[in-house]
Motif scaffolding. Structure first.
Motif, short mmCIF file in Angstrom:
data_model
loop_
_atom_site.label_atom_id
_atom_site.label_comp_id
_atom_site.label_asym_id
_atom_site.label_seq_id
_atom_site.Cartn_x
_atom_site.Cartn_y
_atom_site.Cartn_z
N SER A 1 -0.33 4.62 16.87
CA SER A 1 -1.39 4.75 15.86
C SER A 1 -1.05 3.97 14.58
O SER A 1 -1.93 3.55 13.84
N VAL A 2 0.23 3.78 14.33
CA VAL A 2 0.66 3.11 13.09
C VAL A 2 0.82 1.60 13.29
O VAL A 2 0.75 0.82 12.35
N GLN A 3 1.01 1.20 14.55
CA GLN A 3 1.30 -0.21 14.84
C GLN A 3 0.21 -1.14 14.28
O GLN A 3 0.51 -2.13 13.61
N GLN B 1 -1.94 -0.59 11.92
CA GLN B 1 -1.95 -0.59 10.45
C GLN B 1 -0.93 -1.57 9.90
O GLN B 1 -1.21 -2.33 8.96
N ILE B 2 0.26 -1.56 10.47
CA ILE B 2 1.32 -2.45 9.97
C ILE B 2 0.97 -3.91 10.28
O ILE B 2 1.16 -4.80 9.44
N ARG C 1 0.83 -1.23 0.00
CA ARG C 1 0.00 0.00 0.00
C ARG C 1 0.85 1.27 0.00
O ARG C 1 0.61 2.20 0.76
N GLY D 1 6.05 4.53 9.59
CA GLY D 1 5.20 3.48 9.01
C GLY D 1 5.57 3.20 7.56
O GLY D 1 5.64 2.04 7.13
N GLN D 2 5.84 4.28 6.80
CA GLN D 2 6.23 4.10 5.38
C GLN D 2 7.56 3.35 5.28
O GLN D 2 7.73 2.47 4.44
N THR E 1 6.72 -3.82 15.03
CA THR E 1 6.01 -2.54 15.20
C THR E 1 6.47 -1.75 16.42
O THR E 1 5.99 -0.65 16.65
N ARG F 1 7.02 -0.22 5.80
CA ARG F 1 6.42 -0.82 4.59
C ARG F 1 7.49 -1.09 3.53
O ARG F 1 7.46 -2.10 2.85
N ASN G 1 -2.05 -5.15 10.59
CA ASN G 1 -3.12 -5.54 9.66
C ASN G 1 -2.55 -5.83 8.28
O ASN G 1 -2.93 -6.80 7.63
N LEU G 2 -1.64 -4.96 7.85
CA LEU G 2 -1.02 -5.16 6.54
C LEU G 2 -0.30 -6.51 6.51
O LEU G 2 -0.44 -7.28 5.55
#
Ligand code: ATP
Ligand code: SF4
Ligand code: MG
Length: 310
Positions: free
Chosen positions: A178-180, A182-183, A132, A148-149, A172, A152, A185-186
């Motif tokens: 807040s980003v943990q 997302q990563i 993503r 986070g980027q 993470t 990724r 889930n990804l």
């Protein structure tokens, strides 16, 4: 998919005048486990319990002192395997600050001499989409990206090599809360998309509970308990696992439980004789001066004199 048997790692920590090692730190001691394809296998334990050492051995960064590793039916020797890749805690440690994102993601493909320039570019774009990220990041440098980027990109760097097993060492914990999620889930989406198997190393037992199938609990380089995650978290047997589970913060409480981790971890250079956990265990008794074996108990493994093989 992965079978680890009797793995040990001693690090030399003191040398004589001729540079010969005279003292060793036993970071991993006689560890055996199996990871099934398409599952998530968690390794948990406090700092210094040997989790990253196991990960580094599996990636070929460290050589084991003893033990054997079978990956997809063949013995793993030495310098790692393309199909086993590792995502590190801190993306900055896996990304060269002087290299663009494109260079970093493509690097493994070039080293492995995989595909033509066009094919590599196509693969990079495909993986970029999977993590993503948009094409505009390709010309950027790590300092131009958010945490986070960057993680990724670090994940993309591994995925581009089409691994089967991904080792996630605290993937993470260096990121904003807040980003943990997302990563994580990804990572779970990528697991489905690319039919991956994960070894997940984390201090967060909530994450372990939600994401993993099997869990191995380590203390001072040794396995204390191992089995299905759900059973380990809902009904921990080993006093150490009980203490770790009791320390999981629960919403709306001050987390006042009967079990909590007291005292400091002993120095791995001078571990307790007998049970390694005895200096912190509420249940210790005279027999704990002898080293407990790892036994089979009700479908899981546990190393504690409170239990007898059934
Ligand atoms: N290269 C090394 N040389 C000497 N000792 C080492 C080396 N790498 C690790 N150790 C020691 O081995 C033990 C296990 O370290 P390891 O990094 O595997 O722990 P960990 O479980 O990953 O801890 P953390 O949760 O802090 O990441 C520690 O006592 C550590 O100090
Ligand atoms: S063997 Fe003894 S000291 Fe070790 S965890 Fe069990 S009861 Fe505690
Ligand atoms: Mg570690």
């Amino acid at each position: 998919m992965l079978k680890v048997e009797n793995l040990s790692k001693d690090f030399p920590v003191e040398f004589d005048v001729f540079g010969r090692p005279v003292k060793f730190l036993r970071a991993v001691q006689d560890v055996s486990f199996t990871v099934e394809e398409n599952t998530v296998f968690s390794i948990v334990g406090e700092s210094g319990s040997g989790k990253s050492t196991i990960a580094r051995i599996l990636c070929g960064i460290h050589k084991p002192t003893t033990g054997s590793i079978q990956f997809m039916g063949t013995a793993l020797k030495g310098s790692g395997h393309r199909e086993i890749q590792m995502v590190f805690q801190d993306p900055d440690s896996s990304l060269d600050p002087r290299k663009t994102v494109l260079f970093s993601i493509e690097e493994g493909l070039r080293i492995q001499k995989m595909g033509s320039k066009e094919e590599r570019r196509k693969l990079v774009l495909e993986i970029l989409k999977a993590v993503r990220l948009t094409e505009d990041v390709l010309s950027k440098y790590p300092h131009q990206l958010s945490g986070g980027q960057k993680q990724r990109v670090a994940i993309a760097r591994c995925l581009v090599l089409r691994p089967k097993l991904l080792i996630l060492d605290e993937p993470t914990s260096a990121l904003d809360v807040s980003v943990q999620a997302q990563i994580l889930n990804l990572l779970m989406e990528l697991k489905r998309e690319f039919a991956l198997t994960y070894i997940l190393i984390t201090h967060d037992l909530k994450v372990v509970y939600h994401l993993s199938d099997h869990t191995m609990v380590m203390y001072l380089g040794q396995v204390m308990e191992m089995g299905e995650t759900e059973r380990i978290i809902q009904d921990p047997l080993h006093p150490y696992t009980k203490a770790l589970v009791a320390a999981i913060p629960t919403a709306g409480t001050d987390n006042l439980n009967d079990f909590s981790l007291k005292g400091e971890i002993p120095s791995p250079l001078n571990p307790p004789k007998g049970c390694p956990f005895k200096t912190r265990c509420d249940f210790a008794f005279s027999k704990c001066d002898e080293k407990p074996p790892l036994i089979d108990f009700r479908g899981r493994k546990v190393r504690c004199h409170l239990y007898a093989e059934v």
